[in-house]
Design a protein around this motif. Structure first.
Motif, PDB file in Angstrom:
ATOM      1  N   ARG A 213       0.652  -1.284   0.095  1.00 14.70           N
ATOM      2  CA  ARG A 213      -0.135   0.087  -0.032  1.00 14.70           C
ATOM      3  C   ARG A 213       0.782   1.306   0.102  1.00 14.70           C
ATOM      4  O   ARG A 213       2.248   1.253   0.356  1.00 14.70           O
ATOM      5  N   THR A 215       0.984   5.645   1.098  1.00 15.17           N
ATOM      6  CA  THR A 215       0.545   6.881   1.507  1.00 15.17           C
ATOM      7  C   THR A 215       1.090   7.952   0.768  1.00 15.17           C
ATOM      8  O   THR A 215       2.470   7.890   0.744  1.00 15.17           O
ATOM      9  N   ALA A 224      -3.618  10.683   0.331  1.00 18.02           N
ATOM     10  CA  ALA A 224      -4.354   9.480  -0.032  1.00 18.02           C
ATOM     11  C   ALA A 224      -3.505   8.406   0.524  1.00 18.02           C
ATOM     12  O   ALA A 224      -2.344   8.185   0.749  1.00 18.02           O
ATOM     13  N   THR A 225      -4.270   7.375   0.879  1.00 21.35           N
ATOM     14  CA  THR A 225      -3.647   5.888   1.118  1.00 21.35           C
ATOM     15  C   THR A 225      -4.458   4.884   0.397  1.00 21.35           C
ATOM     16  O   THR A 225      -5.785   4.858   0.457  1.00 21.35           O
ATOM     17  N   ASP A 226      -4.000   3.963  -0.308  1.00 22.03           N
ATOM     18  CA  ASP A 226      -4.428   2.916  -1.179  1.00 22.03           C
ATOM     19  C   ASP A 226      -3.551   2.049  -1.434  1.00 22.03           C
ATOM     20  O   ASP A 226      -2.265   2.081  -1.283  1.00 22.03           O
ATOM     21  N   ASN A 230      -4.081  -0.003  -7.266  1.00 20.75           N
ATOM     22  CA  ASN A 230      -5.377   1.231  -7.358  1.00 20.75           C
ATOM     23  C   ASN A 230      -4.783   2.298  -8.300  1.00 20.75           C
ATOM     24  O   ASN A 230      -5.511   2.907  -8.361  1.00 20.75           O
ATOM     25  N   LEU A 231      -3.462   2.631  -8.326  1.00 18.85           N
ATOM     26  CA  LEU A 231      -3.142   3.820  -8.582  1.00 18.85           C
ATOM     27  C   LEU A 231      -1.901   3.728  -9.785  1.00 18.85           C
ATOM     28  O   LEU A 231      -1.441   2.576  -9.692  1.00 18.85           O
TER      29      LEU A 231
END
Lengths: 504, 321
Positions: A213, A215, A224-226, A230-231
């Protein structure tokens, strides 16, 4: 990824230094057994956050909980006891003590006068290194180790003290690709053992390869944290800088002229051998390669800081002998060095004095410094290069890294050089300021100056240069024209031959 | 994210300077001393007291420049003794005075050159080098002079008795030297580069500054000025012994430190050392006038030095990180 209770829970963490808020209301959960990347521009707050978790700084506001218990991490020692360790980029160790001594340092409760258990210590150190799967002679002093091995020793220390959360602040910056692979292997194993790793890096591809993940910080806030999948890269960059990144492809309008700098068979034993190349007016020639390939040494030799032992130098067609920087400056050369703090700035002196340092003859026509001339030249540079400062009388140490770098560039532009050597000019500089630098470099070439650009950032070389030279282990291994240059080609030439042989 | 640190207001810049501290201390010392004794405010008395430290004060001015350049020289007091001994010995053995003076000055230069060679060419730390040469020079002086004192001709005696507009000659020389050196340090490229070398020698080299040449000039100047100071002392005392100026290096360092010169280089001014020299004289004269025991005087000087060092470091660490 385990979805059990988070290992670390941060709520509303805020930090202010002398009234300036550098970190604002950060909420963050870290799971057990994850590799979590912190991304952001310099000064975005990612390192500050990491240092708060590691007990180096105390938060101005906010709460931290470890394993569901609220904790007050008041010092690095407390952090260590709680199982949190920060691995420094350039490991802080005792260079003259042995690896084993460094490993067990500060562990175990011993009195001042109790016996040092040398044999057990060495055995324990060996066990720790074996566990990591690295072969380091633990009886050797730290000084002789590569930075990669020193990092391993620090990781070993962290494991020995039972760390559950390991923070790595830009660990890969000084490493070669092979060392990075080894490091990644170990980090993945640590994750497998259920430990949590915070990984701070500027290199997106590394974050993508390693982390679960991410951040992203901007201007002291978490934006954002994901999960990393997803990015996409463009999205991450947009989040980091808060605006879409314009392609900084440099439109090269410069007309390429005569040969300005010609290097022939330059050799300094132990550093570089038989280096020959030319740089023409209006041309930007890149010099790529890994750190330690001898690129900086070649630049230092040309500029007379550490002259070569054999080989010849021609400036504008004339053979010259450059014994010291003074000679080089007189011939119209300028050199913006790699390490700003060590070889660039006069930290406590004014910005003005820093900018005019290389042109004594112009600010003091008859021996005495003419303040009015000096002020004018400095103010002019500040305007042209858009250096952000409060006053030219300010000590340069108070400026941000990017603005310090601009001031050093300004120093050399005042000397009106025909040939500019730039050594990693954008290292440690925010993305926004980087783009400004690329524009400036392009303009300088258009003015007909010859530019030799040393850089470890491949996209930078590819975007800016007309030709790219590559060095490996002290030799020139490739010369690639702009049209044929790709990241793979440059990398292949940069990796030492023994290993490249298989790939080719 | 705050990009720009705001500039400090002008009053702040002026007030938070070590020289300001020296100046305030100087005023305070004058006020206190004049309360202790009504004789103190007799200006000629202070001037006469100053002649006793004038030679050290002159050397301390050059020492200030050496320290700003990031080096130190602890050998000048021993240099004073050795060059004065050589001069006195030469003229006593029949060599004409001008030649003897030349020998003394050349010896001073040579001693400066020896320090410079070891610091610049051999890259040794100047603090160790000059502790070594300080012992060496003093030892050589003792070999030359033995434990006798060598007299100098009568006409050479009494530089401190010559008055220019009522001011003793050594004080005049000190003020002139401070003026000239102050101009050089603050107003010329050479002075500017002294600060740059002391702030960051590597960066100075990269900027094309001939760092070694600057240090060479400073060590040579130090040697020459120490020799001049040695002969001024010989003239004031009327004879030369090997222990001339014994312990003077500490007074010189004290003056530079009290004046706000930063021991790690890059910061300091001639004005600071100039004021500190007066401060030192006023304090010790004041204490003598007030009949304080020598032991107490020494303690006061020690406290003064420590306060000055703490204050200087505090000021530098607060204003310029």
């Amino acid at each position: 990824m385990t979805e059990s209770a988070p290992l670390l829970l941060a709520r509303g963490v805020t930090k202010a230094f002398a009234g300036v808020t550098v970190l604002r209301d950060v909420d963050l959960d870290l799971h057990k057994g994850e590799i979590h990347a912190l991304l952001g521009e310099n000064g975005a707050g990612k390192s500050t956050f990491a240092k708060i978790v590691a007990g180096v700084h105390r938060p101005t506001r906010g709460k931290l909980s470890l394993n569901g218990r609220q904790v007050d991490i008041s010092s690095p020692l407390v952090a260590q006891k709680l199982g949190v360790t920060l691995i420094h980029q350039e490991p802080i160790s005792f260079p003259d003590l042995s690896v084993a001594e460094n490993l067990v340092l500060g562990q175990g409760e011993q009195g001042w006068f109790s016996r040092v258990p040398w044999a057990e210590m060495t055995r324990e150190a060996r066990r720790q290194m074996d566990q990591l799967g690295v072969s380091i002679d633990v009886t050797k002093p730290m000084r002789g180790l590569s930075i990669a091995d020193q990092q391993m020793v620090e990781i070993g220390r962290a494991l020995a003290s039972g760390s559950r959360l390991i923070i790595m602040d830009e660990p890969t910056a000084p490493l070669t690709p092979k060392e990075v692979d080894t490091l990644f292997g170990i980090v993945r194993r640590l994750r497998g053992e259920g430990r949590t790793i915070i990984f701070i890096s500027h290199r997106l591809e590394e974050v993508r390869a390693l982390c679960d993940r991410v951040t992203i910080f901007r201007d002291g806030s978490k934006v954002a944290t994901d999960a990393i999948e997803n990015l996409d890269d463009a999205e991450i960059i947009r989040l980091m800088i808060g605006r879409p990144l314009k392609e900084y492809m440099h439109k090269h309008n410069a007309s390429i002229g005569e040969v300005a700098l010609e290097v022939e068979g330059l050799t300094l034993p132990g550093r570089f051998q038989d280096v020959s190349f030319q740089v023409r007016r209006g041309e930007i020639v890149g010099l790529g390669g890994l750190v330690g390939a001898g690129r900086t040494d070649v630049a230092c030799a040309i500029f007379g800081i550490q002259p070569a032992e054999s080989g010849s130098l021609k400036v504008n067609g004339k053979t010259v002998d450059i014994r010291q920087p003074d000679d080089a400056i007189a011939l119209g050369l300028a050199f913006v060095p790699e390490d700003r703090a060590v070889s660039g700035i006069f930290r406590t002196l004014s910005v003005e004095q820093n900018i005019t340092a290389a042109i004594p003859g112009r600010i003091a026509p008859r021996g005495f410094i003419r303040r009015a001339i000096e002020k004018l030249l400095a103010a002019d540079s500040v305007r042209k290069l858009r250096i952000r400062l409060a006053s030219v009388n300010q000590p340069i140490g108070e400026l941000s890294g990017g603005n310090q770098q601009k001031a050093i560039l300004a120093r050399w532009l005042l000397a009106e050089p025909g040939i500019l050597i730039l050594d990693e000019p954008t290292r440690g500089i925010d993305i926004g300021v980087k783009a400004e630098f690329y524009d400036i470099i392009g303009e300088l070439a258009e003015q007909g100056r010859a530019i030799l650009l040393i850089s470890s950032e491949l996209p930078e070389l590819l975007a800016l240069c007309d030709r790219i030279l590559v060095m490996a282990e002290g030799r020139l291994t490739a010369e690639i024209p702009r049209a044929e240059a790709t990241q793979e080609k440059v990398m292949q030439a940069a990796v030492p031959r023994q290993q490249a042989g298989i790939a080719a | 994210m705050q990009e720009v640190t705001p500039a400090r207001p002008l009053w702040h810049v002026i007030l938070v300077r070590p020289e300001t501290m020296t100046f305030v201390l100087l005023i305070a010392a004058v006020v206190v001393a004049s309360q202790l004794s009504p004789y103190f405010l007799d200006i000629s008395y202070i001037l006469r007291s100053f002649t006793l430290s004038a030679e050290f004060a002159i050397v301390a001015l050059v020492l200030t420049m050496v320290i700003i350049a990031g080096e130190i020289d602890l050998s000048p007091a021993a240099n004073m003794a050795l060059s004065a001994c050589l001069f006195a010995w030469a003229q006593a053995s029949g060599i004409p005075m001008p030649v003897a003076i030349g020998i003394g000055l050349l010896a001073g230069l040579a001693m400066g050159a020896l320090n410079a060679f070891m610091v610049i060419a051999l890259q040794l730390p100047s603090i160790i080098v000059t502790i070594g040469t300080l012992t060496l020079f003093r030892g050589l002086a003792q070999i030359i002079a033995g434990d006798k004192s060598i007299r100098v001709p009568d006409w050479f005696i009494g530089i401190d008795k010559i008055l220019v507009f009522g001011i003793p000659m050594p004080v005049v020389i000190f003020v002139l030297a401070a003026f000239v050196l102050g101009l050089i340090l603050a107003g010329t490229i050479f002075g500017r580069q002294i600060y740059q070398v002391g702030t960051n020698e590597v960066a100075a080299r990269y900027a094309g500054i001939r760092t070694r040449r600057i240090k060479l000039v400073l060590f040579l100047l130090m040697g020459l000025v120490a020799a001049v100071a040695g002969m001024m002392t010989a003239s004031r005392l009327g004879s030369v012994r090997y222990d001339l100026g014994l312990g003077g290096e500490l007074q010189m360092v004290l003056m530079a430190m009290l004046g706000g010169t930063y021991i790690f280089g890059g910061r300091g001014t001639i004005l600071g050392t100039f004021l500190a020299a007066w401060l030192l004289v006023v304090v010790s004269t004041g204490m003598t006038v007030a009949n304080l025991l020598p032991a107490i005087q020494l303690t006061v000087l020690g406290v003064l030095l420590i306060v000055a060092i703490i204050a200087t470091n505090f000021i530098y660490s607060r204003t310029q990180r």
